[in-house]
Motif scaffolding. Structure first.
Motif, PDB file in Angstrom:
ATOM      1  N   SER A   1       0.838  -1.192   0.000  1.00  0.00           N
ATOM      2  CA  SER A   1       0.000   0.000   0.000  1.00  0.00           C
ATOM      3  C   SER A   1       0.878   1.249   0.000  1.00  0.00           C
ATOM      4  N   SER A   2       0.464   2.245  -0.753  1.00  0.00           N
ATOM      5  CA  SER A   2       1.236   3.487  -0.811  1.00  0.00           C
ATOM      6  C   SER A   2       0.777   4.483   0.238  1.00  0.00           C
ATOM      7  N   THR A   3      -0.310   4.165   0.960  1.00  0.00           N
ATOM      8  CA  THR A   3      -0.804   5.049   2.008  1.00  0.00           C
ATOM      9  C   THR A   3      -0.807   4.301   3.336  1.00  0.00           C
ATOM     10  N   SER A   4      -0.627   5.052   4.414  1.00  0.00           N
ATOM     11  CA  SER A   4      -0.663   4.452   5.741  1.00  0.00           C
ATOM     12  C   SER A   4      -2.109   4.361   6.213  1.00  0.00           C
ATOM     13  N   ILE A   5      -2.312   3.690   7.312  1.00  0.00           N
ATOM     14  CA  ILE A   5      -3.666   3.552   7.865  1.00  0.00           C
ATOM     15  C   ILE A   5      -4.217   4.915   8.244  1.00  0.00           C
ATOM     16  N   GLU A   6      -3.367   5.770   8.792  1.00  0.00           N
ATOM     17  CA  GLU A   6      -3.808   7.110   9.172  1.00  0.00           C
ATOM     18  C   GLU A   6      -4.217   7.932   7.945  1.00  0.00           C
ATOM     19  N   GLN A   7      -3.436   7.821   6.880  1.00  0.00           N
ATOM     20  CA  GLN A   7      -3.763   8.551   5.655  1.00  0.00           C
ATOM     21  C   GLN A   7      -5.085   8.068   5.071  1.00  0.00           C
ATOM     22  N   ARG A   8      -5.322   6.760   5.101  1.00  0.00           N
ATOM     23  CA  ARG A   8      -6.587   6.230   4.595  1.00  0.00           C
ATOM     24  C   ARG A   8      -7.759   6.729   5.418  1.00  0.00           C
ATOM     25  N   ALA A   9      -7.575   6.805   6.742  1.00  0.00           N
ATOM     26  CA  ALA A   9      -8.645   7.309   7.606  1.00  0.00           C
ATOM     27  C   ALA A   9      -8.952   8.770   7.287  1.00  0.00           C
ATOM     28  N   GLU A  10      -7.906   9.570   7.037  1.00  0.00           N
ATOM     29  CA  GLU A  10      -8.110  10.980   6.666  1.00  0.00           C
ATOM     30  C   GLU A  10      -8.852  11.097   5.338  1.00  0.00           C
ATOM     31  N   ILE A  11      -8.488  10.284   4.375  1.00  0.00           N
ATOM     32  CA  ILE A  11      -9.139  10.318   3.061  1.00  0.00           C
ATOM     33  C   ILE A  11     -10.617   9.965   3.193  1.00  0.00           C
ATOM     34  N   ILE A  12     -10.899   8.922   3.955  1.00  0.00           N
ATOM     35  CA  ILE A  12     -12.297   8.504   4.138  1.00  0.00           C
ATOM     36  C   ILE A  12     -13.082   9.598   4.844  1.00  0.00           C
ATOM     37  N   ALA A  13     -12.486  10.209   5.869  1.00  0.00           N
ATOM     38  CA  ALA A  13     -13.169  11.277   6.595  1.00  0.00           C
ATOM     39  C   ALA A  13     -13.441  12.467   5.680  1.00  0.00           C
ATOM     40  N   SER A  14     -12.485  12.824   4.840  1.00  0.00           N
ATOM     41  CA  SER A  14     -12.695  13.964   3.946  1.00  0.00           C
ATOM     42  C   SER A  14     -13.746  13.643   2.886  1.00  0.00           C
ATOM     43  N   MET A  15     -13.781  12.398   2.426  1.00  0.00           N
ATOM     44  CA  MET A  15     -14.803  12.015   1.446  1.00  0.00           C
ATOM     45  C   MET A  15     -16.197  12.065   2.076  1.00  0.00           C
ATOM     46  N   ARG A  16     -16.296  11.616   3.321  1.00  0.00           N
ATOM     47  CA  ARG A  16     -17.594  11.657   4.001  1.00  0.00           C
ATOM     48  C   ARG A  16     -18.044  13.085   4.229  1.00  0.00           C
ATOM     49  N   SER A  17     -17.125  13.977   4.595  1.00  0.00           N
ATOM     50  CA  SER A  17     -17.516  15.368   4.832  1.00  0.00           C
ATOM     51  C   SER A  17     -17.921  16.043   3.522  1.00  0.00           C
ATOM     52  N   GLU A  18     -17.284  15.653   2.421  1.00  0.00           N
ATOM     53  CA  GLU A  18     -17.662  16.206   1.125  1.00  0.00           C
ATOM     54  C   GLU A  18     -19.057  15.748   0.721  1.00  0.00           C
ATOM     55  N   ARG A  19     -19.392  14.504   1.036  1.00  0.00           N
ATOM     56  CA  ARG A  19     -20.733  14.002   0.719  1.00  0.00           C
ATOM     57  C   ARG A  19     -21.787  14.757   1.514  1.00  0.00           C
ATOM     58  N   VAL A  20     -21.485  15.008   2.794  1.00  0.00           N
ATOM     59  CA  VAL A  20     -22.436  15.720   3.645  1.00  0.00           C
ATOM     60  C   VAL A  20     -22.617  17.137   3.148  1.00  0.00           C
ATOM     61  N   SER A  21     -21.508  17.805   2.808  1.00  0.00           N
ATOM     62  CA  SER A  21     -21.617  19.183   2.336  1.00  0.00           C
ATOM     63  C   SER A  21     -22.271  19.256   0.967  1.00  0.00           C
ATOM     64  N   ALA A  22     -22.147  18.204   0.168  1.00  0.00           N
ATOM     65  CA  ALA A  22     -22.776  18.204  -1.160  1.00  0.00           C
ATOM     66  C   ALA A  22     -24.291  18.048  -1.039  1.00  0.00           C
ATOM     67  N   ARG A  23     -24.760  17.426   0.044  1.00  0.00           N
ATOM     68  CA  ARG A  23     -26.200  17.232   0.222  1.00  0.00           C
ATOM     69  C   ARG A  23     -26.887  18.474   0.745  1.00  0.00           C
ATOM     70  N   LEU A  24     -26.142  19.347   1.400  1.00  0.00           N
ATOM     71  CA  LEU A  24     -26.756  20.557   1.944  1.00  0.00           C
ATOM     72  C   LEU A  24     -27.146  21.505   0.841  1.00  0.00           C
ATOM     73  N   PRO A  25     -28.312  22.158   0.995  1.00  0.00           N
ATOM     74  CA  PRO A  25     -28.749  23.092  -0.069  1.00  0.00           C
ATOM     75  C   PRO A  25     -27.959  24.372  -0.084  1.00  0.00           C
TER      76      PRO A  25
END
Length: 63
Positions: free
Chosen positions: A39-63
């Motif tokens: 893997s080219s990313t560490s576990i911490e980096q993967r957790a950050e990526i997932i968290a940022s993707m989830r926050s982007e989904r939440v912000s995309a749903r807001l009007p």
């Protein structure tokens, strides 16, 4: 007929190669070795990526 015999030999060799590769992978897996690409990313980096993707989904749903 001239090409039939070499084609049969090549096919047999290919089958042997596949069989040997599969048995080597099975043996390595049984020994507990990690298979595949590192893997080219560490576990911490993967957790950050997932968290940022989830926050982007939440912000995309807001009007």
């Amino acid at each position: 007929m001239i090409l039939t015999m070499p084609a049969a030999v090549v096919e047999m060799e290919r089958d042997l190669l596949v069989e040997h590769a599969q048995s080597a992978l099975a043996r390595a897996k049984n020994e507990g070795k990690m298979l595949g690409r590192l893997s080219s990313t560490s576990i911490e980096q993967r957790a950050e990526i997932i968290a940022s993707m989830r926050s982007e989904r939440v912000s995309a749903r807001l009007p």
